[in-house]
Design an enzyme around this catalytic site. Sequence first.
Site, PDB file in Angstrom:
ATOM      1  N   LYS A   1      22.264 118.266  16.530  1.00 13.50           N
ATOM      2  CA  LYS A   1      23.375 117.745  16.305  1.00 13.50           C
ATOM      3  C   LYS A   1      24.903 118.594  14.621  1.00 13.50           C
ATOM      4  O   LYS A   1      23.519 119.128  14.476  1.00 13.50           O
ATOM      5  CB  LYS A   1      23.145 116.373  15.545  1.00 13.50           C
TER       6      LYS A   1
ATOM      7  N   ASP B   1      31.453 113.982  18.150  1.00  9.79           N
ATOM      8  CA  ASP B   1      30.856 111.990  18.254  1.00  9.79           C
ATOM      9  C   ASP B   1      31.875 111.965  17.279  1.00  9.79           C
ATOM     10  O   ASP B   1      33.241 111.503  17.065  1.00  9.79           O
ATOM     11  CB  ASP B   1      29.410 113.162  16.804  1.00  9.79           C
TER      12      ASP B   1
HETATM   13  P1  NDP Z   1      34.737 107.265  17.254  1.00 14.51           P
HETATM   14  O1  NDP Z   1      35.051 108.089  15.881  1.00 14.51           O
HETATM   15  O2  NDP Z   1      35.809 107.812  17.789  1.00 14.51           O
HETATM   16  O3  NDP Z   1      34.788 105.967  16.894  1.00 14.51           O
HETATM   17  C1  NDP Z   1      33.696 105.451  15.750  1.00 14.51           C
HETATM   18  C2  NDP Z   1      34.033 103.947  15.679  1.00 14.51           C
HETATM   19  O4  NDP Z   1      33.240 102.478  15.260  1.00 14.51           O
HETATM   20  C3  NDP Z   1      35.551 103.777  15.119  1.00 14.51           C
HETATM   21  O5  NDP Z   1      36.074 102.487  15.890  1.00 14.51           O
HETATM   22  C4  NDP Z   1      34.937 103.673  13.276  1.00 14.51           C
HETATM   23  O6  NDP Z   1      36.242 103.052  12.591  1.00 14.51           O
HETATM   24  C5  NDP Z   1      33.759 102.593  13.418  1.00 14.51           C
HETATM   25  N1  NDP Z   1      32.953 103.670  12.837  1.00 14.51           N
HETATM   26  C6  NDP Z   1      32.066 104.442  11.469  1.00 14.51           C
HETATM   27  N2  NDP Z   1      32.047 104.722  10.842  1.00 14.51           N
HETATM   28  C7  NDP Z   1      31.399 103.307  10.666  1.00 14.51           C
HETATM   29  C8  NDP Z   1      31.116 102.620   9.567  1.00 14.51           C
HETATM   30  N3  NDP Z   1      30.772 103.035   8.937  1.00 14.51           N
HETATM   31  N4  NDP Z   1      31.181 101.470   9.678  1.00 14.51           N
HETATM   32  C9  NDP Z   1      31.981 100.839  10.428  1.00 14.51           C
HETATM   33  N5  NDP Z   1      32.389 100.917  11.607  1.00 14.51           N
HETATM   34  C10 NDP Z   1      32.544 102.759  11.544  1.00 14.51           C
HETATM   35  O7  NDP Z   1      33.077 107.713  17.080  1.00 14.51           O
HETATM   36  P2  NDP Z   1      32.677 107.757  18.159  1.00 14.51           P
HETATM   37  O8  NDP Z   1      32.747 105.984  18.998  1.00 14.51           O
HETATM   38  O9  NDP Z   1      32.375 109.068  20.078  1.00 14.51           O
HETATM   39  O10 NDP Z   1      31.220 107.350  17.966  1.00 14.51           O
HETATM   40  C11 NDP Z   1      30.271 106.102  18.149  1.00 14.51           C
HETATM   41  C12 NDP Z   1      28.796 106.306  17.982  1.00 14.51           C
HETATM   42  O11 NDP Z   1      28.697 105.949  18.972  1.00 14.51           O
HETATM   43  C13 NDP Z   1      27.939 106.984  16.903  1.00 14.51           C
HETATM   44  O12 NDP Z   1      26.832 106.254  16.646  1.00 14.51           O
HETATM   45  C14 NDP Z   1      28.448 108.406  18.353  1.00 14.51           C
HETATM   46  O13 NDP Z   1      26.514 108.625  17.444  1.00 14.51           O
HETATM   47  C15 NDP Z   1      27.360 107.933  19.230  1.00 14.51           C
HETATM   48  N6  NDP Z   1      27.661 108.203  20.090  1.00 14.51           N
HETATM   49  C16 NDP Z   1      28.680 108.522  20.530  1.00 14.51           C
HETATM   50  C17 NDP Z   1      28.470 109.595  21.940  1.00 14.51           C
HETATM   51  C18 NDP Z   1      30.200 110.235  22.539  1.00 14.51           C
HETATM   52  O14 NDP Z   1      30.500 111.203  23.112  1.00 14.51           O
HETATM   53  N7  NDP Z   1      31.034 110.196  21.377  1.00 14.51           N
HETATM   54  C19 NDP Z   1      28.258 109.448  22.647  1.00 14.51           C
HETATM   55  C20 NDP Z   1      26.426 109.061  22.346  1.00 14.51           C
HETATM   56  C21 NDP Z   1      26.702 109.095  21.438  1.00 14.51           C
HETATM   57  P3  NDP Z   1      37.367 103.410  11.511  1.00 14.51           P
HETATM   58  O15 NDP Z   1      38.287 104.061  12.671  1.00 14.51           O
HETATM   59  O16 NDP Z   1      37.078 102.321  10.779  1.00 14.51           O
HETATM   60  O17 NDP Z   1      36.258 104.388  10.846  1.00 14.51           O
END
Ligand code: NDP
Length: 447
Positions: A127, A167
Amino acid sequence: MIDEKLQPIFDEVLRRNAGESEFLQAVQEVLESLGAVVAKHPEYAHNALIERICEPERQIIFRVPWVDDRGEVQINRGFRVQFNSALGPYKGGIRFHPSVNVGIIKFLGFEQIFKNALTGLPIGGGKGGSDFNPRGRSDGEVMRFCQSFMTELYRHIGEYTDVPAGDIGVGSREIGYLFGQYKRLTNRYEAGVLTGKGLVYGGSRARTEATGYGTAYFVQEMLATRAADFDGKRVVVSGSGNVAIYTIEKVTEFGGKVVACSDSAGYVVDDEGIDLDLVKQIKEVRRGRISEYAKLKGSTASYVEGGSIWEVPCDVALPSATQNELTGKDARVLIEHGVLAVGEGANMPCTPEAVKLFQEAGVLFGPGKAANAGGVATSALEMQQNASRDSWTFEQTEERLAAIMRDIHRRCAETADEYGKPGDYVLGANVAGFVRVAEAMEALGVV
Ligand code: NDP
């Protein structure tokens, strides 16, 4: 509880990684599952195998200097943790978020080892990321940051070495800039060095959708064990990023009604069902805030600033934003409201207390290692397509994804049964993932 034989291993992990709370949380959760495995297979405790799994093979920390639009020099910190390559090249995303530190990257890398093993595909765990905050930055600034980040990272990665992906904060725009710089620095068109690429330059169909779709497939399998399905269920999905959006899409296709989603500032509730086209418009096109949803949607929707999205009553809860976003307090509220299933779209979004409460209450609980593995699995399919210079159809790719998710569910369920804990997907995922990595590590000797 960690088995007494494994406690000294955890004590040493605590000593060496003091203060890295998320990493320690992730290690503790896995070690809690391994007592029964070591009792059955003492060979897995030989040659400090478990100690080695808890220590990254390599950790790279570097300076990322770049120039912002005002001409001022900015400095961020970059990370890549290459955790375990027993099964294949290191594989795992890159996160750009101001909260990123070495403990968070190590927790994510550690989880990735077992998740990747569970997919059955030949990928190790790693990662990376940076404390860079893309919010409010212009396209030009994001590009210059990505170019500087890759100017150091490129020497550590490669199709056969380490294959990063997206991510939080890293989507197709950032992957494009990273790949462009890698190509320029190496003078090679090495498509398999990054996944999550755009379709025109080597990306896979269905990769964008894969994590969210995969989570929906996994939860569908869990529901089926109770003769239930998504049809007519009220569903809450936290976040509104890549994982949340495509979870909402597939759950809706399965007949579920998603009534709430969020971002880090607050959440929206729409009893008519979330209008996904509007969310995509706000988040994917305009890169705006979820509060705009309520303004644009009108009377059926409301926005709640701050607060907890888990107060919205639902049958199925799918935390898809970030780590530790669903606490014990939230779990109690969800259980009181009669939640039937919880599937982790994000990595480690439920605190250990929340997980324990769900399990004690008999709520179906799918841990992220299993439930969100569809993203990395489809990344591995992207690598396959790159290696064979092929490009599959959306249907073909999604079919593979669905089969992989069903297989992961089956493997977790069978392992939980084998260890006398039917329905315990946490145990099933940790043990099934661990055994595959342990077998490979044993075969490879002390390296
Ligand atoms: P994105 O950046 O596309 O979206 C993240 C979302 O989560 C946004 O809505 C963001 O809101 C919110 N968010 C982020 N940090 C916080 C926080 N501290 N508190 C509250 N909300 C928060 O990321 P992904 O959708 O790609 O990733 C989301 C999760 O899924 C993560 O845990 C990631 O590790 C996991 N994941 C992702 C994969 C992928 O293929 N993308 C694969 C497997 C797991 P805001 O815009 O306000 O920051």
